[in-house]
Structures are given as structure tokens and as C-alpha cells.
Enzyme design. Structure first.
Site, short mmCIF file in Angstrom:
data_model
loop_
_atom_site.label_atom_id
_atom_site.label_comp_id
_atom_site.label_asym_id
_atom_site.label_seq_id
_atom_site.Cartn_x
_atom_site.Cartn_y
_atom_site.Cartn_z
N CYS A 221 17.82 94.02 37.71
CA CYS A 221 17.71 94.64 36.56
C CYS A 221 17.49 96.05 36.39
O CYS A 221 17.76 96.76 35.48
CB CYS A 221 16.88 93.81 35.38
SG CYS A 221 16.47 92.29 36.00
N ARG B 169 24.73 86.46 26.22
CA ARG B 169 24.84 87.76 26.16
C ARG B 169 26.36 88.22 26.41
O ARG B 169 26.86 89.41 25.96
CB ARG B 169 24.02 88.52 27.13
CG ARG B 169 22.42 88.25 26.83
CD ARG B 169 22.04 89.01 25.70
NE ARG B 169 20.53 88.69 25.17
CZ ARG B 169 19.57 89.58 25.90
NH1 ARG B 169 19.68 90.24 26.52
NH2 ARG B 169 18.44 89.05 25.66
N ASP C 182 13.81 97.71 25.74
CA ASP C 182 14.29 97.03 26.98
C ASP C 182 15.11 98.09 28.10
O ASP C 182 15.85 97.69 29.07
CB ASP C 182 15.19 95.97 26.68
CG ASP C 182 14.36 94.67 26.30
OD1 ASP C 182 13.82 94.18 27.05
OD2 ASP C 182 14.79 94.31 25.15
N GLU D 19 20.46 97.97 34.63
CA GLU D 19 21.36 97.12 35.11
C GLU D 19 22.48 96.53 33.98
O GLU D 19 23.54 96.56 34.17
CB GLU D 19 20.87 95.77 35.82
CG GLU D 19 21.91 94.85 36.25
CD GLU D 19 21.38 93.80 36.99
OE1 GLU D 19 21.85 93.56 38.13
OE2 GLU D 19 20.59 93.07 36.61
N ASP D 20 21.78 96.34 32.91
CA ASP D 20 22.46 95.74 31.74
C ASP D 20 23.67 96.73 31.13
O ASP D 20 24.56 96.11 30.43
CB ASP D 20 21.79 94.96 30.67
CG ASP D 20 21.11 93.80 31.42
OD1 ASP D 20 21.60 93.34 32.21
OD2 ASP D 20 19.71 93.75 31.21
N ARG E 48 19.85 96.67 22.13
CA ARG E 48 19.96 97.57 23.43
C ARG E 48 21.47 98.21 23.45
O ARG E 48 21.71 98.76 24.47
CB ARG E 48 20.12 96.25 24.39
CG ARG E 48 18.84 95.44 24.64
CD ARG E 48 18.64 94.63 25.89
NE ARG E 48 18.56 95.75 26.84
CZ ARG E 48 18.76 95.42 28.10
NH1 ARG E 48 18.64 94.00 28.57
NH2 ARG E 48 18.72 96.44 29.13
N HIS F 124 20.65 85.23 32.23
CA HIS F 124 21.66 85.99 32.93
C HIS F 124 22.22 85.31 34.25
O HIS F 124 21.61 84.62 34.92
CB HIS F 124 21.38 87.33 33.26
CG HIS F 124 21.25 88.40 32.23
ND1 HIS F 124 20.24 89.13 32.05
CD2 HIS F 124 21.98 88.42 31.19
CE1 HIS F 124 20.30 90.17 31.10
NE2 HIS F 124 21.31 89.68 30.56
C1 CIR Z 1 16.49 91.24 27.59
O1 CIR Z 1 16.21 90.19 27.04
O2 CIR Z 1 17.70 91.77 27.46
C2 CIR Z 1 15.47 92.07 28.26
N1 CIR Z 1 14.18 91.55 27.86
C3 CIR Z 1 15.41 91.67 29.66
C4 CIR Z 1 16.69 91.78 30.49
C5 CIR Z 1 16.80 91.53 31.90
N2 CIR Z 1 17.94 92.12 32.32
C6 CIR Z 1 18.46 91.75 33.25
O3 CIR Z 1 18.02 90.58 34.07
N3 CIR Z 1 19.61 92.17 33.92
#
Ligand code: CIR
Length: 269
Positions: free
Chosen positions: A247, A130, A60, A65-66, A85, A160
């Protein structure tokens, strides 16, 4: 200058985390082309793009962004909610330390940057699978001394906070009121997504434009009727991984950058 940090799509994306969607085949070559077009769109809107190499072992990791939230005064390195992650933050921290003092979230906090929406000095933090209450407390301690007000926001039915609401201009949010309550955002103008397009609330504001997926024509028309200027991108493949347009980048202004911090400020608390 406006900086955008991105990361190439991992060939491992087929093994991405999924929470609300069933697994669907991702066309990797198409995902790479779509991501390159997204980076090109960032450049066209004036961003200097730092594109990090793909991380084959981190499915991922395109969703940069995460891994961090960048403010004028500092950047917060997150502790992502999905264990798979967490290693993504190492290279993001190494990149961001050129631009900002870093603060790092520590266990038991978990937070994905996709849960943090900043509107001026108001910081809204989604309370999701999360992002937990410990993270809310830690970011409050980092940010309140700089004049930010941090508010927790309940989110239901999506991954999110920014799946449910994003900023599309100075005082306007694009919102799916089925996933987050409009009452959480008093004093802001709200544009509702078209009901047939529940995933349409994620728009990426760059100056006076928004980068926006081609998949949501009814909501795009609503934005345009409200005077919002839209640059469209097709992100069909990353959408299958529950990603959207915010993201895939970390956007910030390097004119606000601070000098490189001493080592001690990089230590996890
Ligand atoms: C996840 O589940 O973490 C990733 N497959 C998708 C993350 C998307 N991130 C975001 O919207 N900030």
C-alpha cells in the site's frame, strides 16, 4: 530505472478509515520511523524513491497504492472507494504524468489500487467494498486494447484483493485462501499463508526479493523454504490503519515511460 513513489505519513493518520479492525492507538513518531525504514529498504533494493510530502488533511494518504495503478503503457488514476480518500489522487496524478499517459476513472466507478493485482498481462480486480463493477468495466476499456485480460475476483473478509493475495515471484502467489479462492488463479503456483497469520498475504515484490512485514514469521519461513528472498520491515503502526507493504508505494520502471501526454488525455472521461 525502477521508480518508487511514496508519501510521508500524515499526522492525521489517527483518523484513518477502518473497515475490519477496531481503532487502536497509533504511535505517530514510530510510524514515521518505520515508514522511513521502508523507504530505505526500497532504495536498498534499487528503487529511486520519490517521497512526496505529508498531507495533514488526508489521513490515509501514505497509502499511495490506492490512488493509481501503473502499467507499462499508461497509468490509471483511481476514484477511491472511501470518499475521504478521493482528494489523494490529485498530487499522485501530477507526479505520475511525468512518467505515463494518464487515464482517469469516472463516477460511478470506485476502485482502490489495492484491489488490482497484475501478473504479466493478467489483471485481477478484487470486487470489494471499495471497488465496484463499473470500475471493472472502465479499466477493461483502458487495458484490453493493450493486450491485458481483466478478470473480476470475489474477495471476502478483508479490505482489498492484495490483503488476500500478492505476487512473490514470476509465477508464484502468496495467498490467504480464506479470503480469496485459489481457483481464481489457475496456472500459477500458490504458497498459502500460515493459518495463524491471516494478514500475512501482503508482500511487495521488487525484482527477485520481497519486502515483507516482521509480524509474520511463520509465513516468512514458508516463503524462504520456497526460495523467496525476503527483506523484512516492521510496519506495526501502519498495520493498525489497515495498511501493509504494497500500500505504501507505487513501483514502476521508468525505461517504459512515454513522453508527456497532451492535456486532452488528462481530462476525466
Ligand atoms: C483505508 O481504509 O483506506 C486505509 N485505512 C488503509 C488502506 C490500505 N491500502 C491498501 O491496502 N492498499
Amino acid at each position: 530505472m525502477r521508480i518508487a513513489i511514496t508519501r510521508k505519513v500524515s499526522p492525521g493518520i489517527v483518523n484513518c478509515e477502518l473497515t475490519h479492525l477496531a481503532r487502536a492507538p497509533i504511535d505517530f513518531a514510530l510510524a514515521e520511523r518505520q515508514h522511513a525504514a521502508y523507504e530505505q529498504s526500497l532504495r536498498q533494493l534499487g528503487c529511486a524513491v520519490t517521497s512526496l510530502p505529508a498531507e495533514p488533511d488526508l489521513p490515509d494518504s501514505v497509502f499511495v497504492e490506492d490512488a493509481a495503478v501503473v502499467f507499462a503503457e499508461l497509468a490509471i488514476i483511481t476514484r477511491p472507494g472511501a470518499e475521504s480518500r478521493r482528494p489523494e489522487t490529485t498530487s499522485i496524478a501530477a507526479t505520475l504524468r511525468r512518467f505515463r499517459e494518464l487515464r482517469c476513472l469516472a463516477a460511478p466507478a470506485t476502485l482502490d489500487g489495492g484491489d488490482v493485482l497484475c501478473v504479466g498481462s493478467n489483471v485481477y480486480a478484487g470486487q470489494t467494498s471499495r471497488t465496484n463493477a463499473a470500475a471493472l468495466e472502465q479499466i477493461r476499456a483502458f487495458l484490453e486494447p493493450h493486450g491485458y485480460r481483466v478478470t473480476g475476483v470475489a474477495v471476502h473478509g478483508c479490505l482489498h484483493l492484495k490483503s488476500a493475495v500478492t505476487q512473490v515471484n514470476g509465477d508464484t502467489l502468496l495467498i490467504n485462501p480464506g479470503w480469496v479462492s485459489a481457483a481464481a488463479f489457475p496456472n500459477l503456483r500458490l504458497i498459502e499463508i500460515a493459518p495463524a497469520e491471516p494478514y500475512a498475504a501482503n508482500a511487495l515484490r521488487i525484482g527477485d526479493r520481497v519486502i515483507y512485514p516482521t509480524a509474520f514469521p511463520e509465513t516468512r519461513a514458508r516463503l524462504q523454504r520456497e526460495g523467496i528472498r525476503v527483506a523484512e520491515v516492521d510496519v506495526s503502526e501502519l498495520a493498525k490503519a489497515e495498511g501493509a507493504v504494497t500500500c505504501c508505494s507505487l513501483i514502476f520502471d521508468d525505461s517504459e515511460a512515454v513522453t508527456k501526454p497532451p492535456e486532452r488525455q488528462l481530462t476525466r472521461p
